[in-house]
Scaffold this active site. Structure first.
Site, mmCIF file in Angstrom:
data_model
loop_
_atom_site.group_PDB
_atom_site.id
_atom_site.type_symbol
_atom_site.label_atom_id
_atom_site.label_comp_id
_atom_site.label_asym_id
_atom_site.label_seq_id
_atom_site.Cartn_x
_atom_site.Cartn_y
_atom_site.Cartn_z
ATOM 1 N N TYR A 1 8.150 -10.009 5.364
ATOM 2 C CA TYR A 1 7.231 -8.953 4.926
ATOM 3 C C TYR A 1 7.519 -8.578 3.474
ATOM 4 C CZ TYR A 1 6.082 -8.295 9.924
ATOM 5 O OH TYR A 1 5.690 -8.487 11.226
ATOM 6 N N ASP B 1 9.627 -1.662 13.239
ATOM 7 C CA ASP B 1 9.575 -3.127 13.216
ATOM 8 C C ASP B 1 9.464 -3.668 11.791
ATOM 9 O OD1 ASP B 1 9.298 -5.643 14.759
ATOM 10 O OD2 ASP B 1 7.333 -5.735 13.774
ATOM 11 N N SER C 1 8.575 -14.566 18.929
ATOM 12 C CA SER C 1 7.254 -14.051 18.547
ATOM 13 C C SER C 1 6.290 -15.224 18.477
ATOM 14 C CB SER C 1 7.321 -13.328 17.201
ATOM 15 O OG SER C 1 6.041 -12.832 16.859
ATOM 16 N N GLN D 1 0.823 -1.216 0.000
ATOM 17 C CA GLN D 1 0.000 0.000 0.000
ATOM 18 C C GLN D 1 0.856 1.265 0.000
ATOM 19 O OE1 GLN D 1 -1.778 -1.554 3.716
ATOM 20 N NE2 GLN D 1 -3.712 -0.775 2.939
ATOM 21 N N TRP E 1 1.623 -6.768 18.737
ATOM 22 C CA TRP E 1 1.213 -6.538 17.346
ATOM 23 C C TRP E 1 -0.302 -6.557 17.151
ATOM 24 C CZ3 TRP E 1 -1.103 -10.614 14.531
ATOM 25 C CH2 TRP E 1 -0.828 -11.928 14.907
ATOM 26 N N SER E 2 -0.699 -5.955 16.021
ATOM 27 C CA SER E 2 -2.126 -5.798 15.660
ATOM 28 C C SER E 2 -2.960 -5.250 16.812
ATOM 29 C CB SER E 2 -2.710 -7.111 15.137
ATOM 30 O OG SER E 2 -2.293 -7.348 13.813
HETATM 31 P P1 NDP Z 1 -3.209 -2.821 13.545
HETATM 32 O O1 NDP Z 1 -4.053 -3.912 14.066
HETATM 33 O O2 NDP Z 1 -3.125 -1.574 14.345
HETATM 34 O O3 NDP Z 1 -3.690 -2.491 12.057
HETATM 35 C C1 NDP Z 1 -3.134 -1.415 11.365
HETATM 36 C C2 NDP Z 1 -4.028 -1.107 10.165
HETATM 37 O O4 NDP Z 1 -5.308 -0.644 10.609
HETATM 38 C C3 NDP Z 1 -3.478 0.031 9.322
HETATM 39 O O5 NDP Z 1 -2.492 -0.413 8.420
HETATM 40 C C4 NDP Z 1 -4.740 0.533 8.648
HETATM 41 O O6 NDP Z 1 -5.152 -0.400 7.652
HETATM 42 C C5 NDP Z 1 -5.726 0.443 9.804
HETATM 43 N N1 NDP Z 1 -5.711 1.643 10.653
HETATM 44 C C6 NDP Z 1 -4.767 2.013 11.568
HETATM 45 N N2 NDP Z 1 -5.105 3.145 12.173
HETATM 46 C C7 NDP Z 1 -6.283 3.532 11.641
HETATM 47 C C8 NDP Z 1 -7.123 4.625 11.885
HETATM 48 N N3 NDP Z 1 -6.824 5.532 12.795
HETATM 49 N N4 NDP Z 1 -8.274 4.717 11.161
HETATM 50 C C9 NDP Z 1 -8.598 3.786 10.234
HETATM 51 N N5 NDP Z 1 -7.827 2.709 9.964
HETATM 52 C C10 NDP Z 1 -6.675 2.589 10.670
HETATM 53 O O7 NDP Z 1 -1.697 -3.283 13.382
HETATM 54 P P2 NDP Z 1 -0.976 -4.275 12.324
HETATM 55 O O8 NDP Z 1 -1.771 -5.481 12.104
HETATM 56 O O9 NDP Z 1 -0.563 -3.459 11.160
HETATM 57 O O10 NDP Z 1 0.304 -4.676 13.165
HETATM 58 C C11 NDP Z 1 1.234 -3.660 13.568
HETATM 59 C C12 NDP Z 1 2.639 -4.178 13.412
HETATM 60 O O11 NDP Z 1 2.827 -5.316 14.235
HETATM 61 C C13 NDP Z 1 3.025 -4.661 12.007
HETATM 62 O O12 NDP Z 1 3.368 -3.621 11.127
HETATM 63 C C14 NDP Z 1 4.210 -5.540 12.316
HETATM 64 O O13 NDP Z 1 5.352 -4.740 12.525
HETATM 65 C C15 NDP Z 1 3.779 -6.198 13.621
HETATM 66 N N6 NDP Z 1 3.173 -7.531 13.391
HETATM 67 C C16 NDP Z 1 3.849 -8.616 13.861
HETATM 68 C C17 NDP Z 1 3.366 -9.893 13.694
HETATM 69 C C18 NDP Z 1 4.133 -11.048 14.228
HETATM 70 O O14 NDP Z 1 3.780 -12.203 13.930
HETATM 71 N N7 NDP Z 1 5.164 -10.827 15.001
HETATM 72 C C19 NDP Z 1 2.097 -10.139 12.970
HETATM 73 C C20 NDP Z 1 1.445 -8.925 12.550
HETATM 74 C C21 NDP Z 1 1.965 -7.688 12.765
HETATM 75 P P3 NDP Z 1 -5.789 0.009 6.250
HETATM 76 O O15 NDP Z 1 -4.683 0.234 5.319
HETATM 77 O O16 NDP Z 1 -6.612 -1.186 5.938
HETATM 78 O O17 NDP Z 1 -6.607 1.258 6.451
#
Ligand code: NDP
Length: 329
Positions: A54, A49, A152, A27, A207-208
């Site tokens: 990725y 991170d 993790s 994206q 995360w998430s």
């Molecule tokens: P989130 O659950 O916070 O999701 C983030 C997504 O939610 C954004 O990319 C966006 O998606 C949407 N979003 C965020 N803020 C807003 C807002 N204010 N209004 C509307 N939509 C919003 O976190 P992630 O799932 O991205 O996880 C965060 C980080 O954790 C990752 O980048 C990674 O570094 C780590 N991670 C680690 C894992 C592991 O196995 N160790 C697994 C997963 C993540 P959109 O583009 O759809 O709008």
């Protein structure tokens, strides 16, 4: 910004950090990544991170180019990678000494840095003896290529075993774990790991925190254009959203919005503040595909002080998923 020690280590990470999963390469291109990382850094975020898996390495390449372009002092930020899913061949995956070694060097090259501040074993590898992975991490630390290593989504017994073996062999044990933690997924962080925070000084980089955006309330009226749910390669996220469980979560998000509104906050800010309110969370990793999301989410720190007992009780009533008390040993 608030800074918290990573478990019992001396490293102070910003309470909010920034990750690139899904977003970078899918994206977000170099220029958008640069805008997001600059905003994060100028807001006090000091941890970025990443992982070898990725976008099959492209996420690290983008981050590396941005770090180079922005030219921040190497002593002013931390960057991570994770090893486990490097490729299809037997030598390209898991936690063997070979893959840990190769993956670290490849990540250093893609990120264009001399060392990784944090290096995670992205999942447990039950086929590799823990001693082998420990020695591989210990060597990377001794060589100055990694400063802190962690896990993790390992279970508490696996983390405890790693600590036990590290102590017995005089090796460096895992400093931190990176678990999923949010209003919907709580058990590991709140119950299962409880014994590890004190005994092993475990830090957590969670995360998430918005469970992929559901905890912003944005999916109440379907999937908005540009959302990660529309990316084919991450179809499992859409499937989860459309499952029965996903629909229940969307409904809970709708109910939680009332509490956020009463606090003058957005639901995203409330959900992030709720994660931050857990003292065993060292840093909440934010994801964002555009700067407006990141700016909004940074406001979570101001909502943190509004989470009194009354608010917490209202949240628990809606969630209905309070973990059972942690077992005592
Ligand atoms: P989130 O659950 O916070 O999701 C983030 C997504 O939610 C954004 O990319 C966006 O998606 C949407 N979003 C965020 N803020 C807003 C807002 N204010 N209004 C509307 N939509 C919003 O976190 P992630 O799932 O991205 O996880 C965060 C980080 O954790 C990752 O980048 C990674 O570094 C780590 N991670 C680690 C894992 C592991 O196995 N160790 C697994 C997963 C993540 P959109 O583009 O759809 O709008």
């Amino acid at each position: 910004m608030q800074y918290r020690r990573l478990g019992s280590s001396g490293l102070q990470l910003s309470a909010l950090s920034f990750g690139s999963w899904v977003t970078f390469a899918n994206q977000v291109d170099d220029s958008a990544a640069s805008e997001l990382m600059k905003l994060a850094y100028e807001s006090g975020i000091n941890f970025f991170d990443n992982a070898e898996v990725y976008a099959a390495g492209e996420s690290e390449r983008i981050m590396g180019r941005v770090l180079k372009q922005l030219g921040w002092g190497r002593d002013t930020y931390c960057v991570s990678s994770k090893v486990f899913w490097g490729g299809e061949l037997p030598t390209q995956k898991g936690l063997s000494r070979k893959h840990v070694h190769d993956a670290c060097h490849a990540a250093l090259e893609r990120l264009q840095v001399d060392y990784l501040d944090l290096y995670f074993c992205h999942r447990p590898d039950v086929a590799t003896p823990i001693e082998e992975t420990l020695r591989a991490m210990n060597d990377l630390i001794a060589q100055g290529k990694v400063l802190y290593w962690g896990t993790s989504e390992w279970n508490a017994d696996q983390i405890a075993e790693a600590h036990g073996v590290a102590r017995a062999l005089g090796l460096v044990g895992p400093t931190m774990e990176q678990p999923q933690y949010n209003m919907f997924v709580r058990d590991k962080v709140e119950r299962e790991y409880a014994r590890l925070y004190e005994t092993d000084g475990l830090g957590t980089t969670i995360w998430s925190p918005l469970a992929s955006g559901v905890l912003t309330g944005k999916y109440a009226k379907g999937i908005p254009e540009g959302s990660r749910m529309t990316i084919e390669a991450y179809g499992f996220l859409k499937e989860r959203l459309e499952s029965e469980e996903g629909q229940v979560q969307i409904q809970k998000a709708r109910e939680l919005e009332t509490i956020a509104a009463d606090l003058g906050a957005s639901l995203a800010q409330l959900a992030l503040a709720w994660c931050l309110s857990n003292p065993n969370v060292s840093t909440v990793i934010l994801g964002a595909s555009r700067p407006a999301q990141l700016s909004e989410n940074l406001g979570a720190l101001e909502v943190l002080e509004k989470l009194d007992d009354g608010v917490r009780t209202r949240i628990e009533t809606i969630l209905g998923n309070t973990p059972a008390p942690a077992p005592t040993y």
